[in-house]
Design a protein around this motif. Structure first.
Motif, PDB file in Angstrom:
ATOM      1  N   GLN A 133      -9.726   3.539   6.022  1.00  0.00           N
ATOM      2  CA  GLN A 133     -11.047   3.590   5.401  1.00  0.00           C
ATOM      3  C   GLN A 133     -11.200   2.596   4.246  1.00  0.00           C
ATOM      4  O   GLN A 133     -12.265   2.496   3.647  1.00  0.00           O
ATOM      5  CB  GLN A 133     -11.312   5.008   4.889  1.00  0.00           C
ATOM      6  N   HIS A 134     -10.125   1.865   3.920  1.00  0.00           N
ATOM      7  CA  HIS A 134     -10.211   0.876   2.852  1.00  0.00           C
ATOM      8  C   HIS A 134     -11.201  -0.221   3.218  1.00  0.00           C
ATOM      9  O   HIS A 134     -11.448  -0.497   4.402  1.00  0.00           O
ATOM     10  CB  HIS A 134      -8.839   0.247   2.603  1.00  0.00           C
ATOM     11  N   PRO A 194      -3.295  -3.250  -9.311  1.00  0.00           N
ATOM     12  CA  PRO A 194      -4.162  -2.575  -8.337  1.00  0.00           C
ATOM     13  C   PRO A 194      -5.392  -3.391  -7.956  1.00  0.00           C
ATOM     14  O   PRO A 194      -6.051  -3.968  -8.822  1.00  0.00           O
ATOM     15  CB  PRO A 194      -4.575  -1.290  -9.064  1.00  0.00           C
ATOM     16  N   VAL A 195      -5.693  -3.444  -6.666  1.00  0.00           N
ATOM     17  CA  VAL A 195      -6.880  -4.172  -6.207  1.00  0.00           C
ATOM     18  C   VAL A 195      -7.838  -3.278  -5.410  1.00  0.00           C
ATOM     19  O   VAL A 195      -9.009  -3.589  -5.270  1.00  0.00           O
ATOM     20  CB  VAL A 195      -6.495  -5.402  -5.361  1.00  0.00           C
ATOM     21  N   GLU A 196      -7.340  -2.184  -4.866  1.00  0.00           N
ATOM     22  CA  GLU A 196      -8.194  -1.213  -4.176  1.00  0.00           C
ATOM     23  C   GLU A 196      -7.568   0.167  -4.331  1.00  0.00           C
ATOM     24  O   GLU A 196      -6.339   0.292  -4.361  1.00  0.00           O
ATOM     25  CB  GLU A 196      -8.343  -1.539  -2.682  1.00  0.00           C
ATOM     26  N   PHE A 197      -8.428   1.183  -4.429  1.00  0.00           N
ATOM     27  CA  PHE A 197      -7.901   2.549  -4.406  1.00  0.00           C
ATOM     28  C   PHE A 197      -8.943   3.479  -3.801  1.00  0.00           C
ATOM     29  O   PHE A 197     -10.141   3.212  -3.832  1.00  0.00           O
ATOM     30  CB  PHE A 197      -7.510   3.023  -5.815  1.00  0.00           C
ATOM     31  N   MET A 198      -8.444   4.563  -3.237  1.00  0.00           N
ATOM     32  CA  MET A 198      -9.304   5.602  -2.688  1.00  0.00           C
ATOM     33  C   MET A 198      -8.722   6.956  -3.076  1.00  0.00           C
ATOM     34  O   MET A 198      -7.503   7.098  -3.215  1.00  0.00           O
ATOM     35  CB  MET A 198      -9.398   5.499  -1.161  1.00  0.00           C
ATOM     36  N   THR A 206       0.835  -1.198   0.000  1.00  0.00           N
ATOM     37  CA  THR A 206       0.000   0.000   0.000  1.00  0.00           C
ATOM     38  C   THR A 206       0.870   1.248   0.000  1.00  0.00           C
ATOM     39  O   THR A 206       1.951   1.270   0.591  1.00  0.00           O
ATOM     40  CB  THR A 206      -0.955   0.026   1.212  1.00  0.00           C
ATOM     41  N   ASP A 207       0.399   2.270  -0.682  1.00  0.00           N
ATOM     42  CA  ASP A 207       1.100   3.552  -0.735  1.00  0.00           C
ATOM     43  C   ASP A 207       0.165   4.563  -1.382  1.00  0.00           C
ATOM     44  O   ASP A 207      -0.964   4.228  -1.743  1.00  0.00           O
ATOM     45  CB  ASP A 207       2.411   3.428  -1.520  1.00  0.00           C
ATOM     46  N   SER A 208       0.649   5.780  -1.568  1.00  0.00           N
ATOM     47  CA  SER A 208      -0.167   6.820  -2.209  1.00  0.00           C
ATOM     48  C   SER A 208       0.720   7.677  -3.094  1.00  0.00           C
ATOM     49  O   SER A 208       1.947   7.694  -2.940  1.00  0.00           O
ATOM     50  CB  SER A 208      -0.855   7.697  -1.155  1.00  0.00           C
TER      51      SER A 208
END
Length: 274
Positions: free
Chosen positions: A173-174, A155-159, A105-107
């Motif tokens: 919040q994921h 990618p499997v999730e993003f916000m 995970t990262d941003s």
């Protein structure tokens, strides 16, 4: 290019059919074709809808192309949940072939304008969107994409969050729709012992951020520390591939339009990774 365009259409058509979304029989363009314009724009034209529409019409991929104004209205009429559903379908494929159940995970930041133009920004307003890029030691104004990817960088999730929101705050919040027993690696900002315990007890996901050597939960095995650092480069590579699709400036007249274009870049990257 043709292969990608056909893939875009088939994915959108099958998704809309699965969602049971019905359309008026009198429409000139169906929703799948409208979605294809968005994806083709992101893949080949820096998310310029006009250029994508002209290309698709001239090369006879879409015969009954709408006018620019009507096409824009149709694009923005597509519910956000439809785009999210498309991403989730692709993400399930990535999770199914990620046998090691390791994730990272990262941003990364997406500036909406230069710092000198912050006071004149109409797309986003307020200090919530003024973020800081530690690696470059500079501020930016815009949003951050917070993402979870597989060990292969898929990618499997993003916000999407305002630039000033911290990584660990958004990470909490994921949905964490990951297989039980998965390990999620992150950098030092994800250190939160209490949340780590809650995450493991509630959904069976192990969070392993990089820690200082003096930390109570520091990783003692040097080989494991090197492996974590190596895996984290995968997410940086994924971010680089997404931002390569960006134009010099993402043109939008509203925050919703800006976010839609960012999502379209993420979707194109995900589809290209299939």
């Amino acid at each position: 290019m043709e292969h990608q365009i056909v893939t875009f259409y088939l994915l959108c058509h099958e998704l809309l059919k699965a969602l049971g979304i019905r359309e008026d029989c009198q429409i000139k363009m169906n929703n799948a074709e409208v979605m294809v314009v968005v994806l083709v724009a992101a893949a080949f034209f820096g998310s310029n809808f006009r250029m994508a529409a002209n290309f698709l019409k001239e090369h006879r991929y879409i015969h009954n192309m709408l006018s620019e104004s009507r096409l824009n209205r149709r694009i923005h009429a597509i519910d956000d949940d439809v785009w999210q559903a498309l991403f989730r379908i692709i993400a399930e494929t990535f999770k199914s072939r990620n046998q090691g159940q390791e994730y990272i995970t990262d941003s990364f930041p997406v500036p909406v304008c230069d710092n000198i133009r912050i006071s004149r920004s109409k797309i986003f307003q307020g200090e919530d969107f003024r973020g800081y890029i530690a690696s470059k030691r500079r501020y930016f104004y815009g949003i951050r994409i917070h993402m979870i990817v597989t060990a292969s960088g898929e990618p499997v999730e993003f916000m999407i969050a305002a630039g000033a929101e911290s990584d660990i705050t958004v990470f909490k919040q994921h949905k964490f729709d990951l297989p039980e027993g998965s390990i999620c690696y992150g950098d030092k900002v994800y250190n939160d012992y209490e949340f780590e315990d809650i995450l493991q007890e509630s959904v069976g996901i192990i969070l392993k951020p990089i820690r200082k050597k003096t930390s109570h939960r520091a990783e003692g095995n040097p080989a494991v520390r090197r492996a974590i650092s190596y895996l984290r480069k995968k997410v940086e590579t994924s971010f680089s591939r997404i931002t390569q699709l960006f134009p010099k400036t993402i043109h939008a007249v509203s925050s919703k339009g800006f976010v839609l274009k960012v999502i379209s870049f993420i979707l194109v990257f995900a589809i290209q990774s299939l």
